[in-house]
Design an enzyme around this catalytic site. Structure first.
Site: not given
Ligand code: NAD
Length: 485
Positions: A179, A254, A386
Site C-alpha cells: 500500500k 522505520e 519533526e
Molecule cells: P504516515 O504515517 O502518515 O503514512 C505512511 C503510510 O501509512 C501511508 O501509506 C499511509 O496511507 C499509511 N497509513 C496511514 N494510516 C494508516 C493506518 N492507520 N493503518 C495502516 N496504514 C496507514 O507517514 P507519511 O507522512 O507518509 O511519511 C512521513 C513519515 O515517514 C515521517 O515521519 C518520516 O520521517 C517517516 N519516514 C521514515 C523513514 C525511515 O526509514 N526511518 C523513511 C521515510 C520516511
C-alpha cells in the site's frame, strides 16, 4: 488527458471493486496530476487472496534460489532501463527535481535496482547451519518464507523506499500486498509492469492504492497477512502495532527523526558546510535521516552560520522539471500548511536567519524557501518535533559533552552526524550518540549489510542483510538420528 492509475492484483491492473477513485495533485502546479483507484477492504481482500494463492502454489515460494536471483536481477536491469520514466512520475507525484542530465540511471534509481540485486544475492548465498550432536544425531536449520506480508510506505521516497521493503520480502520467497502513500502512488506503477516483464509469477506482488484508514487498516488486520513492514510516522506505527498485537503479527517500523549534525571547532568546514546544507535541504527536507538540528561549537559558530547561508543560496528553488532546480515543492497542501505553521512558531521560539516563508516570485505550488533558525533552545517545539521541510535549527555548544547532551535530548534517535578533525572526538561521540546510525565526517550513505533503523520514536526493528531475512522467514530446525552401523 489525465491518466488513471489502478490497483495491481494477480498480475493485472484493476479498478476498485466499488469503482471509487481520488485525485493526485501535482504539488508544483496544484493541478490534478492523475486519477487513482481508491481501494478499501474489498480490494485488499482480493489482493491478499491473490498473494496467498501465489504463495501456496509454490511457484515462487519454493523456487530455487538461483531462479529467484535471475528474475530479481532482471527486475533491477529493467528499473535502470526505465530510470527517466520513473523519475518523471516522481516529479509529477511529489515534485522531486529531475536534476541535471547525467549518464546512466539517476542515483536514486540505481539504489532501487541495487536493493533487488543485493537481496537476490543475499538469499542465494545465505548459509544454513548444521550440527552433529553426537555420532548418531544430525540437526540443521532452515529459513523458509513466511507467507503474505503487508508493506506500507510513505510519500517522501515513493519508489526507492518501496523497493527497499519489497526486495527482501520477495527475495526470500514471500508474497506481498503493498500500500503506497495516497500522496505519491504513481511511480510504483512502473514497477508493477517490470515485475510482469521480468517473469515474477502473478499474485506474488500486488498493490492496493488508497488511503491509510480505508486500505491500510484492512491490510494490517487481514488474518492471512503474517506481518507488516511499515515506514512512516510514529503515530501510524502505534496504530498498526496495536492492531497487529491482537493477532500476534510480526512488525518492523522505520519511523521519523530529529537528527543532529555536530560541527566541532576542528571540523573541515569546506566539506561540513555543503554536507550539512544538503542534509536538510535535499528532497525539500522530506527525509527521515535529515540533519534538522545543527549544533555548532562556539569557536566556529559565526563562520559556520555565514558559510551555511551562502551554501543555502545554491539550493535553487523552483520548477522541478528545470534541471537547475535543487529544491522542489513540498508534497502536498497539508504538508505545506504544516511547515508554514512551524515557521510561524519559529518566529516566536527563535530568530529566522534566512528563509522562513514562501520563496519570492513563485505564485503557485507548495513551495517553502530553505530556512535556518538561530537563537533557539533545544526545548522549543521546532527543535523537538519533526517538521519534514527545508528548515534547519542552528544551536551553539561549547564542549563535546554539551553537544551530546543536546543531541541526545530527543524523543527520536534515528541518525547522527559529526564533523571533527580529531579521531578521539569522533570515537567519543560515536560511543555516546544515542541514535541507530552515526556518520562521522560524511553525510548519509547506505551499506545494505548494516542494520538500518532507529531508537525510541524512530523505530523498532532493523533492516539489512540477515536482519531482513530473519523478519521475512521462519527459521526452523530438523533433527534426525543416523541409523547406527
Ligand atoms: P504516515 O504515517 O502518515 O503514512 C505512511 C503510510 O501509512 C501511508 O501509506 C499511509 O496511507 C499509511 N497509513 C496511514 N494510516 C494508516 C493506518 N492507520 N493503518 C495502516 N496504514 C496507514 O507517514 P507519511 O507522512 O507518509 O511519511 C512521513 C513519515 O515517514 C515521517 O515521519 C518520516 O520521517 C517517516 N519516514 C521514515 C523513514 C525511515 O526509514 N526511518 C523513511 C521515510 C520516511
Amino acid at each position: 488527458m489525465t491518466t488513471t492509475y489502478r490497483h495491481h492484483i494477480a498480475g493485472l491492473n484493476v479498478d476498485s471493486v466499488n469503482g471509487g477513485t481520488f485525485d493526485v495533485i501535482n504539488p508544483a502546479t496544484e493541478e490534478v496530476a492523475a486519477v487513482v483507484a481508491r481501494g478499501d477492504a474489498d480490494d485488499v481482500n482480493r489482493a491478499v487472496r491473490a498473494a496467498s494463492d501465489a504463495f501456496r502454489s509454490g511457484e515462487w515460494s519454493r523456487a530455487k534460489p538461483a531462479h529467484r536471483r535471475k528474475v530479481l536481477f532482471k527486475v533491477a536491469d529493467l528499473i535502470e532501463a526505465r530510470s527517466d520514466e520513473i523519475r518523471a512520475l516522481q516529479t509529477l507525484e511529489m515534485g522531486s527535481p529531475v536534476g541535471p542530465p547525467h549518464a546512466g540511471p539517476h542515483p536514486v534509481i540505481e539504489r532501487s535496482a541495487w536493493n533487488f540485486r543485493f537481496f537476490a544475492e543475499e538469499q542465494e548465498l545465505a548459509e544454513q547451519r548444521a550440527f552433529n550432536r553426537d555420532d548418531n544425531l544430525l540437526t540443521y536449520t532452515m529459513s523458509d518464507p513466511s507467507g503474505v506480508f503487508g508493506l506500507i510506505t510513505p510519500w517522501n521516497g515513493p519508489f526507492m523506499l518501496s523497493t527497499w521493503k519489497m526486495a527482501p520480502c520477495l527475495a526470500y520467497g514471500n508474497s506481498a500486498v503493498h500500500k503506497p502513500s495516497e500522496l505519491s502512488p504513481l511511480s510504483i506503477s512502473v514497477l508493477c509492469e517490470i515485475f510482469v516483464e521480468a517473469g515474477l509469477p502473478d499474485g506474488v506482488y500486488n498493490t492496493v492504492l488508497g488511503f491509510g484508514a480505508e486500505a491500510g487498516v484492512p491490510l494490517v488486520e487481514h488474518p492471512d497477512v503474517v506481518g507488516v513492514w511499515f515506514t512512516g510516522s510514529p503515530r501510524t506505527a502505534m496504530d498498526i502495532a496495536g492492531r497487529c498485537a491482537t493477532q500476534l503479527k510480526r512488525t518492523s517500523f522505520e519511523l521519523g527523526g530529529k537528527s543532529a549534525t555536530m560541527i566541532f571547532d576542528d571540523a573541515d568546514l569546506d566539506r561540513a558546510v555543503p554536507s550539512a546544507a544538503a542534509g536538510i535541504f535535499n528532497n525539500t527536507g522530506q527525509v527521515c535521516v535529515a540533519g534538522s538540528r545543527i549544533l555548532v561549537q562556539d569557536g566556529v559558530f559565526d563562520e559556520f552560520v555565514a558559510r551555511f547561508e551562502r551554501a543555502a543560496q545554491r539550493f535553487t528553488v523552483g520548477d522541478p522539471n528545470d534541471p537547475s532546480t535543487r529544491v522542489g515543492p513540498l508534497v502536498s497542501k497539508g504538508q505545506y500548511e504544516r511547515v508554514m505553521g512551524y515557521l510561524e512558531l519559529a518566529r516566536a521560539e527563535g530568530k529566522v536567519l534566512f528563509g522562513g516563508s514562501r520563496p519570492e516570485g513563485i505564485e503557485r505550488g507548495y513551495y517553502v524557501a530553505p530556512t535556518a533558525i538561530v537563537e533557539v533552545d533545544n526545548s522549543a517545539r521546532i527543535c523537538r518535533e519533526e517538521i519534514f521541510g527545508p528548515v534547519a535549527v542552528i544551536m551553539k555548544f561549547s564542549d563535546v559533552d554539551e553537544a551530546l547532551a543536546i543531541a541526545n535530548d530527543s524523543e527520536y534517535g534515528l541518525a547522527g552526524y559529526a564533523w571533527t578533525g580529531s579521531q578521539h572526538t569522533a570515537q567519543y561521540v560515536a560511543q555516546r550518540f544515542s541514535t541507530g546510525m552515526i556518520w562521522i565526517n560524511s553525510g548519509f550513505d547506505r551499506d545494505l549489510r548494516q542494520p538500518f533503523g532507529g531508537m525510541r520514536l524512530s523505530g523498532v526493528g532493523r533492516e539489512g542483510a540477515h536482519r531482513s531475512r530473519e523478519f521475512y522467514t521462519d527459521e526452523r530446525f530438523v533433527s534426525f538420528p543416523i541409523t547406527p552401523r
